[in-house]
Design an enzyme around this catalytic site. Structure first.
Site, PDB file in Angstrom:
ATOM      1  N   ARG A  58      30.131  42.079  -6.617  1.00 39.09           N
ATOM      2  CA  ARG A  58      31.232  42.841  -7.216  1.00 39.09           C
ATOM      3  C   ARG A  58      32.247  41.936  -7.915  1.00 39.09           C
ATOM      4  O   ARG A  58      32.881  42.359  -8.879  1.00 39.09           O
ATOM      5  CB  ARG A  58      31.922  43.694  -6.155  1.00 39.09           C
ATOM      6  CG  ARG A  58      31.041  44.870  -5.783  1.00 39.09           C
ATOM      7  CD  ARG A  58      31.645  45.706  -4.697  1.00 39.09           C
ATOM      8  NE  ARG A  58      30.957  46.983  -4.639  1.00 39.09           N
ATOM      9  CZ  ARG A  58      31.113  47.860  -3.667  1.00 39.09           C
ATOM     10  NH1 ARG A  58      31.936  47.602  -2.669  1.00 39.09           N
ATOM     11  NH2 ARG A  58      30.458  48.993  -3.699  1.00 39.09           N
ATOM     12  N   LYS A  89      18.879  62.133   3.868  1.00 37.69           N
ATOM     13  CA  LYS A  89      19.271  63.536   4.004  1.00 37.69           C
ATOM     14  C   LYS A  89      19.287  64.333   2.717  1.00 37.69           C
ATOM     15  O   LYS A  89      19.777  63.862   1.685  1.00 37.69           O
ATOM     16  CB  LYS A  89      20.668  63.595   4.616  1.00 37.69           C
ATOM     17  CG  LYS A  89      20.672  63.193   6.068  1.00 37.69           C
ATOM     18  CD  LYS A  89      22.038  63.392   6.654  1.00 37.69           C
ATOM     19  CE  LYS A  89      21.988  63.266   8.174  1.00 37.69           C
ATOM     20  NZ  LYS A  89      23.324  63.329   8.738  1.00 37.69           N
ATOM     21  N   GLY A 123      23.796  53.135  -2.762  1.00 36.33           N
ATOM     22  CA  GLY A 123      23.790  52.001  -1.841  1.00 36.33           C
ATOM     23  C   GLY A 123      22.432  51.476  -1.434  1.00 36.33           C
ATOM     24  O   GLY A 123      22.124  50.310  -1.664  1.00 36.33           O
ATOM     25  N   GLY A 143      28.758  56.169  -4.437  1.00 35.55           N
ATOM     26  CA  GLY A 143      29.371  57.498  -4.424  1.00 35.55           C
ATOM     27  C   GLY A 143      29.785  57.944  -5.812  1.00 35.55           C
ATOM     28  O   GLY A 143      29.587  59.101  -6.202  1.00 35.55           O
TER      29      GLY A 143
HETATM   30  P1  AMP Z   1      20.566  57.564   1.972  1.00 33.31           P
HETATM   31  O1  AMP Z   1      21.801  56.807   2.379  1.00 33.31           O
HETATM   32  O2  AMP Z   1      20.651  59.032   2.184  1.00 33.31           O
HETATM   33  O3  AMP Z   1      20.065  57.160   0.614  1.00 33.31           O
HETATM   34  O4  AMP Z   1      19.460  57.118   3.027  1.00 33.31           O
HETATM   35  C1  AMP Z   1      18.969  55.826   3.120  1.00 33.31           C
HETATM   36  C2  AMP Z   1      18.297  55.663   4.443  1.00 33.31           C
HETATM   37  O5  AMP Z   1      17.214  56.565   4.558  1.00 33.31           O
HETATM   38  C3  AMP Z   1      17.719  54.293   4.658  1.00 33.31           C
HETATM   39  O6  AMP Z   1      18.439  53.651   5.669  1.00 33.31           O
HETATM   40  C4  AMP Z   1      16.289  54.551   5.089  1.00 33.31           C
HETATM   41  O7  AMP Z   1      15.886  53.784   6.195  1.00 33.31           O
HETATM   42  C5  AMP Z   1      16.316  56.005   5.461  1.00 33.31           C
HETATM   43  N1  AMP Z   1      14.987  56.622   5.371  1.00 33.31           N
HETATM   44  C6  AMP Z   1      14.129  56.578   4.363  1.00 33.31           C
HETATM   45  N2  AMP Z   1      12.992  57.201   4.652  1.00 33.31           N
HETATM   46  C7  AMP Z   1      13.109  57.666   5.910  1.00 33.31           C
HETATM   47  C8  AMP Z   1      12.253  58.392   6.788  1.00 33.31           C
HETATM   48  N3  AMP Z   1      11.025  58.771   6.409  1.00 33.31           N
HETATM   49  N4  AMP Z   1      12.710  58.687   8.024  1.00 33.31           N
HETATM   50  C9  AMP Z   1      13.947  58.307   8.401  1.00 33.31           C
HETATM   51  N5  AMP Z   1      14.800  57.624   7.620  1.00 33.31           N
HETATM   52  C10 AMP Z   1      14.395  57.309   6.387  1.00 33.31           C
END
Ligand code: AMP
Length: 395
Positions: A35, A197, A353, A376
């Site tokens: 950054r 999620k 991120g 974000g």
């Molecule tokens: P996000 O912050 O929503 O982009 O989520 C990123 C996180 O999703 C990372 O830490 C990954 O380890 C997790 N992730 C990716 N695939 C899976 C999965 N199949 N099951 C659980 N966590 C996951």
């Protein structure tokens, strides 16, 4: 909107909102200076014009002026990176800051103490913004990471510089690159949305359906879609209350002619651990006691095929638990396919991120077209919102 290139800073003090919210180790040393590097072009342009720079930023989320959140911790690293010995003001407003700013000469840089040592910053307090505004002649916003916040230093302050406000080069290139996906994109356009999620990406999914031809859904969130369609997902990550929403998205995509690609096979594990036993299974027939933690090879090949025929690619979120080596293969495969497509002439934007972390970890940063610095903020732009930090520059 004006950028720093529309101004001559000779003899002027630029008050620049940067994003120096960098990670520190237990000795309060900077562990990733990306950054700070990113702010260089704007700072150099101003110094080369014969101006001076007053840098303001937040660091973490202090409650009580804790030492670990002092921007003093980054002075040494930032001075090395910028090649200028940076002066430091122990407060960002008041007499200390005013005296330091007033004595700043041509070619010099002053860094102000953490803006969030004052609660007024995040409250968007107008008096606080005005106090900050007295320090400089021109207000420059170069902090994409906080452009989605209506804080004193990121948006409210702009009103005190009606004719003397502009975007820094980082912020303007972030806007330009997101727009290459949202409005000036070459077809076919593919969005890869992964991560944990559905709930955190739902508005993005809805907004981008109008702009894309292919939607690749991977990672933990894919299982909510698969379960909603009647698949058996064992103990995989799921948001049961989002199943209807998932079906609605699939229906909307169909209506808009967007092809959706969900994993057809998965690398499954009997526990969430690097030591788990693993197997390959159909992603819609995962036994109880097992969970999908990465894409299988058949899925990897399908995703690759889609990406190689795309001209514009947006990647947000990993397609597996890439932080654990046994479950990183799908994300690596996907990253390599995006790199290959980019080499063949596609435009690729990576943001959010965890996909940025993945791109860095697997040395792909230079092989994609643009890596966004604001998670974000980028998501909110993709959701179709006008960010307060950008809006303040238009008004
Ligand atoms: P996000 O912050 O929503 O982009 O989520 C990123 C996180 O999703 C990372 O830490 C990954 O380890 C997790 N992730 C990716 N695939 C899976 C999965 N199949 N099951 C659980 N966590 C996951």
């Amino acid at each position: 909107m004006k950028t720093v290139n529309d101004f001559n800073f000779k003899g002027k003090k630029a008050l620049i909102r940067v994003d120096f919210n960098v990670p520190l180790n237990e000795n309060f040393e900077v562990t990733d200076a990306t950054r700070i590097e990113a702010a260089k072009p704007t700072i150099y342009k101003i110094l080369e014009d014969g101006g001076s720079c007053i840098l303001m930023s937040h660091l973490g989320r202090p409650k009580n002026k804790e030492e670990e959140f002092s921007l003093k911790n980054i002075v040494k690293k930032a001075s090395e990176i910028l090649g200028v010995t940076i002066k430091f003001s122990e407060d960002c407003v008041g007499e200390t800051a005013e005296t330091a700013a007033a004595s700043l000469g041509e070619g010099e840089i002053l860094l102000l103490e953490n803006l969030r040592y004052h609660a007024e910053e995040t409250e968007g307090n107008r008096d606080f913004a005005q106090a900050l505004s007295t320090l400089g002649d021109v207000y420059v916003n170069d902090a994409f990471g906080t452009a989605h916040r209506a804080h004193a230093s990121t948006s409210i302050i702009a009103e005190f510089f009606p004719d003397n406000k502009c975007l820094g080069l980082l912020l303007s290139s972030e806007i330009e690159n997101v727009n290459k996906v949202l409005s000036d994109s070459k077809k076919p356009v593919t969005a890869v949305i992964g991560g944990a999620k559905v709930s955190s990406k739902i508005t993005v999914l809805e907004n981008i359906l109008d702009k894309i031809d292919h939607l690749i859904i991977g990672g933990g969130m894919a299982f909510t879609f698969i379960k909603a369609q009647g698949g058996k997902i064992g103990g995989s990550l799921v948001e049961d209350d989002k199943q209807n929403l998932a079906l609605e998205i699939l229906e909307k995509a169909k209506q808009k002619g967007v092809e959706v690609h969900l994993p057809i096979d998965a690398l499954i594990a009997d526990s969430f651990s690097v030591h788990a036993s693993t197997e390959i299974a159909s992603s819609s027939d995962i036994p109880e006691g097992w969970m999908g933690l990465d894409c299988g090879d058949a899925t990897n090949r399908i995703f690759e095929e889609v990406l190689l025929k795309s001209q514009t690619i947006l990647w947000n979120g990993p397609v597996g638990v890439f932080e654990m080596e046994p479950f990183a293969k799908g994300t690596i495969h996907l990253g390599n396919a995006i790199a290959e497509a980019t080499k063949n002439g596609a435009f690729s934007l990576v943001g959010g991120g965890d996909s940025v972390a993945a791109v860095k970890q697997f040395n792909l940063s230079k092989k994609v077209s643009y890596v966004s610095t604001g998670g974000g903020a980028m998501l909110e732009m993709l959701e179709g919102k006008t960010l307060p930090g950008i809006k303040a520059m238009q008004d």
